[in-house]
Scaffold this active site. Structure first.
Site, short mmCIF file in Angstrom:
data_model
loop_
_atom_site.label_atom_id
_atom_site.label_comp_id
_atom_site.label_asym_id
_atom_site.label_seq_id
_atom_site.Cartn_x
_atom_site.Cartn_y
_atom_site.Cartn_z
N PRO A 181 -8.39 -6.50 0.54
CA PRO A 181 -8.54 -5.98 -0.59
C PRO A 181 -6.88 -6.16 -1.54
O PRO A 181 -6.88 -5.85 -2.67
CB PRO A 181 -8.85 -4.60 -0.53
CG PRO A 181 -8.47 -4.27 0.65
CD PRO A 181 -8.42 -5.68 1.65
N TYR B 47 -3.41 -13.54 -9.94
CA TYR B 47 -4.10 -12.30 -9.90
C TYR B 47 -4.69 -11.94 -10.97
O TYR B 47 -6.05 -11.47 -10.91
CB TYR B 47 -2.90 -11.17 -10.20
CG TYR B 47 -3.15 -9.82 -9.87
CD1 TYR B 47 -3.03 -8.98 -8.63
CD2 TYR B 47 -3.70 -8.91 -11.05
CE1 TYR B 47 -3.32 -7.74 -8.30
CE2 TYR B 47 -4.04 -7.65 -10.89
CZ TYR B 47 -3.90 -7.09 -9.58
OH TYR B 47 -4.08 -5.65 -9.29
N LYS C 220 -9.51 -9.60 -4.73
CA LYS C 220 -10.46 -10.72 -4.96
C LYS C 220 -11.96 -10.67 -4.76
O LYS C 220 -12.82 -11.70 -5.11
CB LYS C 220 -9.88 -11.95 -4.20
CG LYS C 220 -8.67 -12.31 -5.02
CD LYS C 220 -8.37 -12.83 -6.32
CE LYS C 220 -7.29 -12.88 -7.30
NZ LYS C 220 -7.34 -12.97 -8.58
N HIS D 106 -5.55 -3.85 -18.15
CA HIS D 106 -4.11 -3.80 -17.74
C HIS D 106 -3.30 -5.01 -17.79
O HIS D 106 -3.99 -6.21 -17.72
CB HIS D 106 -4.23 -3.47 -16.22
CG HIS D 106 -4.63 -1.83 -15.95
ND1 HIS D 106 -4.29 -1.55 -14.56
CD2 HIS D 106 -5.03 -1.09 -16.75
CE1 HIS D 106 -4.63 0.02 -14.68
NE2 HIS D 106 -5.03 0.23 -15.83
N TYR E 70 1.92 -1.30 -6.24
CA TYR E 70 1.88 -1.95 -4.85
C TYR E 70 3.12 -1.54 -4.20
O TYR E 70 4.23 -2.21 -4.69
CB TYR E 70 1.50 -3.39 -4.98
CG TYR E 70 0.07 -3.79 -5.45
CD1 TYR E 70 -0.82 -3.93 -4.54
CD2 TYR E 70 -0.08 -3.79 -6.74
CE1 TYR E 70 -2.12 -4.49 -4.85
CE2 TYR E 70 -1.45 -4.24 -7.15
CZ TYR E 70 -2.57 -4.51 -6.20
OH TYR E 70 -3.57 -4.82 -6.59
#
Length: 392
Positions: free
Chosen positions: A293, A385, A297, A72, A201
């Site tokens: 979550p 990220y 991580k 991704h 998200y």
């Protein structure tokens, strides 16, 4: 039994450490309280950073990950009915993440350990740690009605939040930091195609939602729910209806529903134990820290602990250097707190906090608007990220 390293816990962190040590010629045994089927039945994380991928390659178990995992290059943030893409690769000089489930990582590591004939003791009961403040630590456990003892040079506590390792440390020698959030994630796994090629998200007045995946044909979805909710009160139909309400119109239209394979509620909390070394006992993974979550991580932080710890043991045995051992806790904790900060930021940014009221919601929307409109802010999110490199 006499080994160089006794590893407590056969989750991904304990198995990865065992494999890295084996390839460096260091003798280790792994003890696990549960059965292999129970360990493989845990449905957990699915986003892995480059550091984790590199460690799996170093351990010799990355082939299936590269073959089946989904690379991704971005994520999408959704708010006020519209989606905005964060270009992870473009903002970080070419870095990306990979979707590959923790269950599959565990399976790959278990298969590799079995193929090499390495010792893993499953269903080891009443594990207890002794004399780790001396040069002769010992681990005791019960199996098949008999008590066994392992003498070792070091103990690696990879047995999670409820394990024996951290519980063995005297209370005065350890300090803990914790924040419990007033909500959890209700998640389902289903054999349905993902809503989008990348994770979505979603910030919504009804609560956070996440559209994720495990493969091109298997999806993982989450919705924020109050802590008091019960899984049995959520039919599949009720879940899909609630998820659809929180998605932007395009995602809602693309959503394919189907029977759930697994459904569960995970509470959200942050937890850190300091230090992470006590004499010859070293904590790693959930035994030392837990992150919400939201920032993806948890597994990656456990892998980075293992990266530092494997280096430390290799330095000790191959170079007769104690530097890695002596600096293990400090190096890990610097990385842990950065991950805790990022996970707190993502959680605070995207979830509905009832006590914050309309003012708090407007602040979240303003932050999201700034984030997607500022290259500097987007870069900071992207760098965190995809994951920071290991020190050294």
């Amino acid at each position: 039994m006499r080994v160089q390293v006794a590893i407590i816990g056969a989750g991904p962190s304990g198995l990865l450490l065992g494999q890295l040590l084996y390839r460096a010629g260091i003798d280790a045994v792994i003890l696990e309280q549960r059965s292999p089927d129970y360990v493989l039945g845990r449905i957990r994380a699915g986003i892995i950073e480059q550091v984790t991928q590199d460690l799996l390659d170093q351990a010799g178990v990355g082939q299936r990950m590269h073959r089946e995992g989904l690379v991704h290059h971005g994520i999408e943030l959704s708010f006020k009915g519209a989606r905005h893409r964060i270009d992870l690769t473009g903002l970080t000089g070419g870095k990306s993440v990979r979707v590959y489930g923790q269950t599959e990582i565990t399976r790959d590591l278990m298969d590799a350990r079995r193929a090499e004939g390495l010792t893993t003791v499953y269903e080891a009961a009443n594990v207890s740690l002794h004399d780790f403040d001396t040069e002769h630590p010992r681990v005791r456990y019960e199996k098949d009605g008999a008590t066994h003892e392992i003498e070792c040079d070091f103990i690696a506590g990879c047995d999670g939040y409820h394990g024996a390792s951290r519980a063995s440390v005297p209370k005065g020698a350890i300090q803990t930091f914790e924040r419990v959030y007033p909500f959890g994630w209700l998640g389902i796994l289903s054999d349905t195609p993902p809503v989008s090629d990348e994770l979505i998200y979603t910030h919504h007045e009804r609560g956070f939602a996440l559209c994720s995946m495990r493969s091109p044909t298997r999806s993982r979805h989450y919705v924020q729910v109050p802590l008091g909710e019960k899984v049995e009160d959520w039919s599949d139909e009720r879940f899909w209806d609630e998820l659809r309400r929180r998605l932007d119109p395009q995602a809602a239209q693309s959503l394919v529903t189907g029977p759930s394979i697994e459904k569960s509620i995970a509470p959200l909390r942050s937890f850190v134990a300091e230090p992470m070394r006590f004499g010859r006992l070293f904590l790693a993974g959930d035994a030392a820290h837990i992150v919400p979550p939201t920032g993806a991580k948890g597994l990656n932080l456990a892998a980075s602990d293992v990266g530092y710890l494997s280096r430390a043991f290799i330095e000790y045995y191959q170079e007769r250097s104690r530097a890695g051992i002596d600096h293990y806790s400090d190096k890990c904790l610097r990385r842990v707190w950065k991950a805790e900060r990022f996970s707190w930021y993502m959680t605070s940014l995207l979830h509905h906090f009832p006590d914050n009221g309309d003012f708090g919601r407007k602040i979240q929307e303003a932050e999201l608007d700034y984030l997607v409109g500022s290259r500097a802010a987007s870069t900071a999110l992207a760098e965190n990220y995809v994951g920071l490199p290991l020190e050294g």
